[in-house]
Design a protein around this motif. Sequence first.
Motif, PDB file in Angstrom:
ATOM      1  N   LYS A 145       0.911  -1.234   0.126  1.00 51.63           N
ATOM      2  CA  LYS A 145       0.174   0.272  -0.156  1.00 51.63           C
ATOM      3  C   LYS A 145       0.944   1.297   0.246  1.00 51.63           C
ATOM      4  O   LYS A 145       0.874   1.903  -0.828  1.00 51.63           O
ATOM      5  CB  LYS A 145      -0.931  -0.107   1.423  1.00 51.63           C
ATOM      6  CG  LYS A 145      -1.763   0.675   1.037  1.00 51.63           C
ATOM      7  CD  LYS A 145      -3.170   0.612   2.129  1.00 51.63           C
ATOM      8  CE  LYS A 145      -3.922   1.940   2.264  1.00 51.63           C
ATOM      9  NZ  LYS A 145      -4.595   2.075   4.026  1.00 51.63           N
ATOM     10  N   ILE A 190       3.107   1.900  -3.931  1.00 50.42           N
ATOM     11  CA  ILE A 190       1.404   2.075  -4.657  1.00 50.42           C
ATOM     12  C   ILE A 190       1.378   4.238  -4.426  1.00 50.42           C
ATOM     13  O   ILE A 190       0.836   4.759  -5.172  1.00 50.42           O
ATOM     14  CB  ILE A 190       0.336   1.454  -4.321  1.00 50.42           C
ATOM     15  CG1 ILE A 190       0.102   0.437  -4.903  1.00 50.42           C
ATOM     16  CG2 ILE A 190      -1.020   2.447  -5.103  1.00 50.42           C
ATOM     17  CD1 ILE A 190      -0.918  -0.837  -4.825  1.00 50.42           C
ATOM     18  N   SER A 191       0.984   4.052  -3.125  1.00 52.70           N
ATOM     19  CA  SER A 191       0.832   5.187  -2.994  1.00 52.70           C
ATOM     20  C   SER A 191       1.900   6.229  -3.344  1.00 52.70           C
ATOM     21  O   SER A 191       1.452   7.203  -3.747  1.00 52.70           O
ATOM     22  CB  SER A 191       0.761   5.785  -1.109  1.00 52.70           C
ATOM     23  OG  SER A 191       0.586   6.890  -0.479  1.00 52.70           O
ATOM     24  N   ARG A 192       3.397   5.516  -3.050  1.00 49.63           N
ATOM     25  CA  ARG A 192       4.180   6.810  -3.471  1.00 49.63           C
ATOM     26  C   ARG A 192       4.453   6.713  -5.148  1.00 49.63           C
ATOM     27  O   ARG A 192       4.786   8.207  -5.517  1.00 49.63           O
ATOM     28  CB  ARG A 192       6.294   6.012  -2.926  1.00 49.63           C
ATOM     29  CG  ARG A 192       5.798   5.891  -1.509  1.00 49.63           C
ATOM     30  CD  ARG A 192       7.347   5.331  -1.030  1.00 49.63           C
ATOM     31  NE  ARG A 192       7.577   5.350   0.260  1.00 49.63           N
ATOM     32  CZ  ARG A 192       8.173   5.091   0.858  1.00 49.63           C
ATOM     33  NH1 ARG A 192       9.078   3.943   0.369  1.00 49.63           N
ATOM     34  NH2 ARG A 192       8.206   4.891   2.115  1.00 49.63           N
ATOM     35  N   GLU A 193       3.708   5.685  -5.733  1.00 48.32           N
ATOM     36  CA  GLU A 193       4.307   5.805  -7.388  1.00 48.32           C
ATOM     37  C   GLU A 193       2.978   7.063  -7.600  1.00 48.32           C
ATOM     38  O   GLU A 193       3.155   7.459  -8.165  1.00 48.32           O
ATOM     39  CB  GLU A 193       4.075   4.437  -7.380  1.00 48.32           C
ATOM     40  CG  GLU A 193       3.911   4.602  -9.518  1.00 48.32           C
ATOM     41  CD  GLU A 193       2.893   3.176  -9.801  1.00 48.32           C
ATOM     42  OE1 GLU A 193       3.294   2.518 -10.938  1.00 48.32           O
ATOM     43  OE2 GLU A 193       2.770   2.196  -8.770  1.00 48.32           O
ATOM     44  N   THR A 194       1.716   6.824  -7.265  1.00 48.61           N
ATOM     45  CA  THR A 194       0.663   7.670  -7.839  1.00 48.61           C
ATOM     46  C   THR A 194       1.219   8.657  -6.348  1.00 48.61           C
ATOM     47  O   THR A 194       1.014   9.823  -8.177  1.00 48.61           O
ATOM     48  CB  THR A 194      -1.204   7.243  -6.627  1.00 48.61           C
ATOM     49  OG1 THR A 194      -0.912   5.613  -7.000  1.00 48.61           O
ATOM     50  CG2 THR A 194      -1.778   8.326  -7.202  1.00 48.61           C
ATOM     51  N   ASN A 195       1.766   9.628  -5.613  1.00 53.49           N
ATOM     52  CA  ASN A 195       2.514  11.075  -5.641  1.00 53.49           C
ATOM     53  C   ASN A 195       2.870  11.355  -7.044  1.00 53.49           C
ATOM     54  O   ASN A 195       3.364  12.502  -7.033  1.00 53.49           O
ATOM     55  CB  ASN A 195       2.841  10.438  -4.932  1.00 53.49           C
ATOM     56  CG  ASN A 195       1.637  10.961  -3.316  1.00 53.49           C
ATOM     57  OD1 ASN A 195       0.661  10.846  -3.621  1.00 53.49           O
ATOM     58  ND2 ASN A 195       1.843  10.261  -2.201  1.00 53.49           N
ATOM     59  N   SER A 196       3.986  10.191  -7.242  1.00 54.68           N
ATOM     60  CA  SER A 196       4.997  10.511  -8.158  1.00 54.68           C
ATOM     61  C   SER A 196       4.662  10.527  -9.583  1.00 54.68           C
ATOM     62  O   SER A 196       5.201  11.770 -10.214  1.00 54.68           O
ATOM     63  CB  SER A 196       5.991   9.522  -8.390  1.00 54.68           C
ATOM     64  OG  SER A 196       5.873   8.653  -8.789  1.00 54.68           O
ATOM     65  N   LYS A 197       3.775  10.205 -10.148  1.00 57.81           N
ATOM     66  CA  LYS A 197       3.598  10.677 -11.352  1.00 57.81           C
ATOM     67  C   LYS A 197       2.889  12.316 -11.382  1.00 57.81           C
ATOM     68  O   LYS A 197       2.761  12.827 -12.520  1.00 57.81           O
ATOM     69  CB  LYS A 197       2.293   9.862 -11.343  1.00 57.81           C
ATOM     70  CG  LYS A 197       2.182   8.612 -11.994  1.00 57.81           C
ATOM     71  CD  LYS A 197       1.478   7.853 -11.811  1.00 57.81           C
ATOM     72  CE  LYS A 197       1.594   6.536 -12.560  1.00 57.81           C
ATOM     73  NZ  LYS A 197       0.278   6.011 -13.276  1.00 57.81           N
ATOM     74  N   ALA A 198       2.675  12.676 -10.369  1.00 59.00           N
ATOM     75  CA  ALA A 198       1.740  14.285 -10.448  1.00 59.00           C
ATOM     76  C   ALA A 198       3.221  15.318 -10.024  1.00 59.00           C
ATOM     77  O   ALA A 198       2.981  17.108 -10.075  1.00 59.00           O
ATOM     78  CB  ALA A 198       1.359  14.708  -8.953  1.00 59.00           C
ATOM     79  N   GLN A 200       7.684   1.837  -9.953  1.00 57.96           N
ATOM     80  CA  GLN A 200       6.738   1.123 -10.417  1.00 57.96           C
ATOM     81  C   GLN A 200       7.156  -0.463 -10.007  1.00 57.96           C
ATOM     82  O   GLN A 200       6.888  -0.691  -9.344  1.00 57.96           O
ATOM     83  CB  GLN A 200       6.847   1.482 -11.756  1.00 57.96           C
ATOM     84  CG  GLN A 200       6.320   2.495 -11.920  1.00 57.96           C
ATOM     85  CD  GLN A 200       5.853   2.724 -13.453  1.00 57.96           C
ATOM     86  OE1 GLN A 200       6.561   2.356 -13.906  1.00 57.96           O
ATOM     87  NE2 GLN A 200       5.699   3.802 -13.975  1.00 57.96           N
TER      88      GLN A 200
END
Length: 466
Positions: free
Chosen positions: A148, A151-159, A172
Amino acid sequence: QVGNYKRTVKRIDDGHRLCNDLMNCIHERARIEKVYAQQLTEWAKRWKQLVEKGPQYGTVERAWCAFMSEAEKVSELHLEVKGSLMNEDFEKIKNWQKEAFHKQMMGGFKETKEAEDGFRKAQKPWAKKLKEVEAAKKAYHAACKEEKLAISRETNSKADPALNPEQLKKLQDKVERSKQDVLKTKEKYEKSLKELDNATPQYMENMEQVFEQCQQFEEKRLRFFREVLLEVQKHLDLSNVASYKNIYRELEQNIKSADAVEDLRWFRANQGPGMSMNWPQFEEWSADLNRTLSRREKKKASDGVTLTGINQTGDQVSQPNKHSSSLSVQSNTVQSVQSSYNPFEDEEDTGSTVSEKEDNKIKNVSSYEKNQSYPTDWSDEESNNPFSSTDANGDTNPFDEDTSPAMEVRVRALYDYEGQEQDELSFKAGDELTKMENEDEQGWCKGRLDNGQVGLYPANYVEPIQ
């Protein structure tokens, strides 16, 4: 659950302690039975003596004394109860406890150790698998948490436009590894759970087997306790004892056999107009009868004084005569007392032991006996005629009043005096009494206390009340 078998193991130790508690319970009851039996015996002894020395007579006296006989018999039964409790029930529990529980050199009981080892052995394999399940569960939950977080870090990095593609690629990859770890730990967790589930039936069977052994051991103790308590009940229940019922059946018969008419007839024949008399007859003069003795010399001449003025002759009713005209009184039988004895006084309030009170109460027999003013002898001088008004030695006719009212003088004690003989009074300084006869040549006066007791006292110990 792991370790919860300790409650079952502790029950074995509790069983041993309960044996001790039951023995203590029976021992205390046996002691109560013994004390009650002793008190009944002492009560019967004291009151039997009081009744026999008292004024009651005839069939009513026998009915009264039947209560003392009942107490003695009941006392014997309670002593038997005490013996049964200690010799049978107490010893039975003691022997059973010794056979059922075996102490170890290092402390504790063999039965406790066997039960604990049995539970531990049955639980050890299952407890090991349970530990593995807990570890797999912990690893799986940690992997899920890590996934979890990745996944939270990956989501934040895309922004974040400042993050380069290489860093994004690492995040990833981290997410992919986390997912794989979750799958692996989940698989391992499920596998360990399955193994635990497969081992559970055998574990339950082994644990129940040891538990049933403990149950059987406890069942023996419970059944044994029930058996002992039933035996104790039989020993305590005197209502089913034939001899106990006979005691009160006999007591009832003795009381119902009391006959007032019979007692009155006996008293008339032995103490009333029907009694035989030694009527006066002519007697020759004797030199031995001419010597005058003082009251003190007579008393010192012999320990006992026998009244022989009236002889029982002829056909009389056959019953014991406690106060017949032929009566022997021993000088050391009854000690003088300072105050009258109350037979209904509560023994516990005085602080004296039962045995001490028994000694004192035997001395304080009956006020009837102590206060009787029977003449201690007839004239032993010129005449043996009980009807003469005045003899040479000053003895009076027993059918007249003991003392003329004109001779009575109120006096007050100057000092304490403790009577040394049966016919002497005891009093304290300041006590008042009535002087009935003047001082004799030995320095003694005859007087009467306010409680009715008549006796001698030193003349110089009192003074007239003005």
